[in-house]
Motif scaffolding. Structure first.
Motif, PDB file in Angstrom:
ATOM      1  N   LYS A 197      40.117  32.543  19.179  1.00 18.13           N
ATOM      2  CA  LYS A 197      41.267  32.799  18.298  1.00 18.13           C
ATOM      3  C   LYS A 197      40.828  33.289  16.921  1.00 18.13           C
ATOM      4  O   LYS A 197      41.481  34.115  16.305  1.00 18.13           O
ATOM      5  N   ASP A 223      32.915  31.565  28.356  1.00 19.61           N
ATOM      6  CA  ASP A 223      34.338  31.321  28.175  1.00 19.61           C
ATOM      7  C   ASP A 223      35.166  32.504  28.684  1.00 19.61           C
ATOM      8  O   ASP A 223      35.678  33.320  27.903  1.00 19.61           O
ATOM      9  N   TYR A 224      35.321  32.595  29.993  1.00 13.66           N
ATOM     10  CA  TYR A 224      36.026  33.757  30.544  1.00 13.66           C
ATOM     11  C   TYR A 224      37.474  33.791  30.083  1.00 13.66           C
ATOM     12  O   TYR A 224      38.036  34.861  29.877  1.00 13.66           O
ATOM     13  N   HIS A 225      38.060  32.640  29.861  1.00 10.66           N
ATOM     14  CA  HIS A 225      39.447  32.606  29.402  1.00 10.66           C
ATOM     15  C   HIS A 225      39.539  33.169  27.985  1.00 10.66           C
ATOM     16  O   HIS A 225      40.363  34.040  27.702  1.00 10.66           O
ATOM     17  N   GLY A 226      38.670  32.663  27.109  1.00 12.92           N
ATOM     18  CA  GLY A 226      38.705  33.105  25.714  1.00 12.92           C
ATOM     19  C   GLY A 226      38.349  34.576  25.566  1.00 12.92           C
ATOM     20  O   GLY A 226      38.989  35.315  24.807  1.00 12.92           O
ATOM     21  N   ARG A 228      38.701  36.930  27.735  1.00 16.80           N
ATOM     22  CA  ARG A 228      39.819  37.761  28.239  1.00 16.80           C
ATOM     23  C   ARG A 228      40.939  37.797  27.213  1.00 16.80           C
ATOM     24  O   ARG A 228      41.557  38.832  26.983  1.00 16.80           O
ATOM     25  N   GLN A 229      41.179  36.670  26.592  1.00 19.03           N
ATOM     26  CA  GLN A 229      42.224  36.589  25.568  1.00 19.03           C
ATOM     27  C   GLN A 229      41.920  37.564  24.422  1.00 19.03           C
ATOM     28  O   GLN A 229      42.787  38.299  23.963  1.00 19.03           O
ATOM     29  N   ARG A 232      42.549  41.091  25.531  1.00 16.34           N
ATOM     30  CA  ARG A 232      43.965  41.452  25.628  1.00 16.34           C
ATOM     31  C   ARG A 232      44.617  41.593  24.263  1.00 16.34           C
ATOM     32  O   ARG A 232      45.525  42.388  24.073  1.00 16.34           O
ATOM     33  N   ASN A 256      37.361  37.046  36.488  1.00 16.17           N
ATOM     34  CA  ASN A 256      38.500  36.733  35.635  1.00 16.17           C
ATOM     35  C   ASN A 256      38.843  37.837  34.647  1.00 16.17           C
ATOM     36  O   ASN A 256      39.596  37.606  33.709  1.00 16.17           O
ATOM     37  N   ALA A 258      37.230  39.136  32.267  1.00 13.93           N
ATOM     38  CA  ALA A 258      36.986  38.633  30.917  1.00 13.93           C
ATOM     39  C   ALA A 258      36.274  39.617  30.008  1.00 13.93           C
ATOM     40  O   ALA A 258      36.207  39.395  28.804  1.00 13.93           O
TER      41      ALA A 258
END
Lengths: 390, 363
Positions: A197, A223-226, A228-229, A232, A256, A258
């Motif tokens: 973030k 951190d594939y989630h972070g 990717r975030q 995006r 993912n 990412a």
């Protein structure tokens, strides 16, 4: 043709200039160096410009083997690391052997490695990367201008602790590159200092003024989630991968969605492992970018990868005991036709460095800086030459 | 060194145990230094080969097989005659490179001389064939096969034939490994319905779907609904046809098909598959040259064998013993052509449906 033995020569190199990222803004100018010599029964030696731990143990799997069977030997070495894992400094040992084996394979074909790997041309697009966090604004300009004068049209700036300075220095880098291109490519690299973030907020503000191609390591390597975030939520792509070690590390990132670019290098289990990562990325439609290497030697591998974009050139002056057959021309790393890596070790200079180790400053590799992912710890007064009015 | 020419010879030969004949083509790539690389194909690709040679290969250095592959496959990323021609050219280029190195292909590729598990594979309705069971039993007795694949040619999976295969391959040492390749004949839902019934009687190791039914969604559905591994890859081109499969992890066992991927694309696919330890099956290639690739790939499960012994026109050096196939030690793919036999078998064209045009002497 059999592998008969190996030796590792370690030394310290004092680079012509210091390098730094936001984890250690003060920078280092002293780097540990290692050269692996892989010996055969036919008076041809393979080299790699790195080493790792546990190499005596790994050597058992290649001793007496034909070096041309490099991919089969990779599997043997990798399988031997089943429990402990192909990770960290052990992985660097596997990488080193793999690279030396490929050097031998190419030398036995009397071909440069790029040709053995099947590239049509020994030519790789370059981008400039100062590792420049410790350079003053003037030194920054001078570095990117020098590479722009060799035709390089893109640059990657180290960022992370000071948004105002990052923005100013992006402008300096762009100006310096402008002699090579009206619209130079701009990238940034935060070396995992930010949370996802923080990255989104920071990069978004940069993007109010600059069009960035990619943001490198804007969040943690796993951190594939972070990641990717970030990808995006900002316009720039995300690049990551340098701190991973083998193709299975990349699977969660690619599965993912990412990352938009994968940074590859020798630390990804050698030439063989690097190619596995690149092919996995290809299967996902993701390009790769080769990271910097002493003597630019990994350009041989980059040249043969169909989804390779551009390779990082840092050029801090760390080849004092090496001779190498490549140059930068028109924005490309152009590889010569010397067999194998095209790198020769000047044994006299190496010995001189070993007998009289140079002095210098800094700690390498850079430890993670306090505050990472939570709060910013700016450079101390005098730690960097580019903070004004503080 | 430069590539100077590409010539293709078409031939027909009687296939062992069949009343009809089989067709093939021999591609020869020549260089200005007198070396030749060869590849055996199964279709008439003279026109696309000639076009590709003009556009991409003439005067090029033959050592750049991967580089040339990447350029050619970008122009032809999907299956078709041009793609099959590129694949055949790629095999010939690698054969050439290995011969230049005076190495067997497996060594040039960087593999060890691995004995790879061999899977006997036969179509369930091979015209004029002996009973399927007898063929499989023969492979077990002579060559030690422990694994068999039945390829469906109609819109059904023949449980009776599958039983013949299982019984033929059974021996005291344990159950044989069974696979079924439905090709493009059955959609996912039909496969699931049929396989779930068969799985009451058989332990099926894999069930393969082919284009046009080999969609990512369909394969995931199959994988989630039956015990067998969902298998695909025959006829699929790397990387274009595989993006969705990798993204959705829809394949449990990937077939690597040299007919559309050549050697370069096959190696790439196998390395990509290794990214999540996806097992690889090497589809049968003429002359069983696919066996050369196994040692260079990190995660091969087996190699499909449809013709344990090649026709009398050429030798391959690939030996099958105790259910494993091993490439030979002669340079290149190890294929040596009997020129006299080839001359007798040469034809001017292969008729459209592959039916017999009687071999004529080349004028």
């Amino acid at each position: 043709m059999k592998i008969t033995g190996f030796r590792i020569e370690q030394y310290l190199m004092r680079m012509d200039r210091a390098i730094a990222d936001c984890n250690l803004p003060g920078g280092v100018n002293l780097l540990p160096g290692a050269i692996l010599f892989l010996e055969t029964d036919e008076n041809i030696t393979g080299i790699a410009l790195s080493a790792g731990a546990g190499m005596d143990s790994l050597f058992r799997f290649i001793e007496g083997a034909d070096p041309r069977e490099v991919c089969g030997l990779w599997v043997k070495m990798n399988d031997s690391l089943h429990k402990i894992g192909n990770r960290g400094i052990t992985s660097f040992g596997l990488s080193a052997f793999d690279m030396a084996l490929w050097d031998l394979k190419a030398k036995l074909e009397d071909a440069p490695l790029w040709r053995t790997l099947g590239a049509r041309e020994g030519r790789v697009r370059a981008y400039a990367s100062g590792l420049d966090y410790c350079l003053s604004d003037d030194e920054l300009f001078a570095f990117y201008r020098r590479l722009a004068e060799q035709g390089v049209t893109a640059g990657k700036l180290k960022v992370g602790l000071d948004l105002e300075a990052d923005m100013r220095r992006l402008g300096i880098m762009r100006e310096a590159l402008s002699v090579a291109s009206k619209k130079p490519g701009l990238m940034i690299d935060a070396n995992e200092y930010w949370s996802a973030k923080q990255a989104v907020r920071w990069i978004s503000r940069m993007e109010q003024q600059y069009d960035l191609i990619w943001a490198e390591e804007p969040a943690r390597r796993w951190d594939y989630h972070g990641l990717r975030q970030v990808s995006r939520q900002v316009k720039a792509g995300v690049a990551t991968g340098e701190n991973l070690h083998s193709v299975d590390d990349f699977y969660p990132l690619l599965a993912n969605g990412a990352t938009d670019v994968i940074n590859v290098w020798t630390g990804h289990s050698g030439v063989t492992g690097c190619r596995q990562v690149a092919n996995l990325a290809l299967a996902h439609g993701v390009p790769v970018s080769m990271m910097n290497a002493q003597a630019n030697y990994m350009a041989h591998v980059a040249a043969a990868l169909p989804n390779h974009w551009m390779m990082e050139v840092v050029d801090p002056g760390r080849e004092h005991c090496l001779r190498y057959d490549n140059r930068i021309e028109d924005g490309f790393i152009v590889l010569g036709n010397s067999p194998g890596w095209g790198v020769d070790v000047d044994l006299k200079k190496l010995k001189a460095l070993q007998d009289n180790p140079p002095q210098g400053k800094g700690e390498f590799p850079f430890p993670r800086r306090e505050g990472a992912g939570r709060y910013i710890v700016p450079p101390k007064p005098g730690e960097v030459p580019w903070r004004s009015g503080r | 060194m430069k590539l100077t020419g590409a010539s293709t010879t078409l031939f027909r030969y009687p296939a062992p145990g069949r009343s009809s004949s089989r067709a093939g083509s021999l591609l020869e790539l020549t260089t200005d230094e007198g070396m030749t690389g060869i590849a055996i194909g199964d279709a008439d690709l003279r026109a696309p080969i000639a076009a590709l040679f003009q556009d991409f290969l003439k005067g090029e250095d033959p050592r750049a097989a991967p580089g040339l592959w990447h350029r050619m496959q970008e122009a032809h990323p999907r299956a078709g005659r041009a793609r099959a021609a590129i694949a055949l050219i790629d095999v010939a280029l690698w054969d050439l490179k290995a011969r230049m190195n005076n190495e067997p292909l497996w060594k040039t590729l960087g593999g060890s001389r691995l004995a790879v598990n061999a899977c006997a594979s036969r179509a369930d309705a091979t015209p004029g064939a002996r009973d399927a069971g007898a063929w499989f039993e023969d492979t077990k007795h002579r060559l030690g096969f422990r694994s068999g694949m039945l390829r469906s040619t109609g819109r059904r999976i023949d449980g009776h034939r599958l039983e013949q295969v299982r019984d033929a391959l059974a021996n005291g040492a344990g159950e044989p490994e069974l696979g079924v390749d439905t090709g493009g004949t059955l959609a996912a839902a039909e496969v699931i319905r049929r396989v779930r019934t068969l799985e009451k009687r058989f332990d099926i190791a894999w069930i393969a779907l082919g284009p046009p039914h080999a969609s990512a969604r369909g394969l995931r559905q199959v994988s989630d609904s039956v015990r067998a591994a969902a298998c695909a890859g025959r006829g699929l081109c790397f990387p274009r046809d595989f993006h969705r499969h990798f993204q959705q992890r829809s394949i449990d066992l990937v077939q690597v098909d040299l007919r559309v991927n050549g050697i370069t694309g096959a190696l790439q696919l196998a390395e990509a598959a290794y990214g999540y330890e996806l097992p690889v099956m090497l589809c049968a290639a003429p002359g069983n040259i696919h066996v050369h690739l196994a040692g260079a790939m990190p995660y091969v499960m087996n190699a499909e064998i449809t013709e344990p012994a090649p026709p009398a026109l050429y030798r391959t050096g690939v030996r099958i013993e105790d259910g494993r196939a091993r490439p030979g030690k002669t340079p290149g793919t190890g294929i040596t052509v009997d020129r006299a036999a080839l001359a007798r078998a040469t034809v001017d064209r292969l008729s459209p449906r592959g039916k017999t045009a009687r071999p004529r002497r080349k004028k």
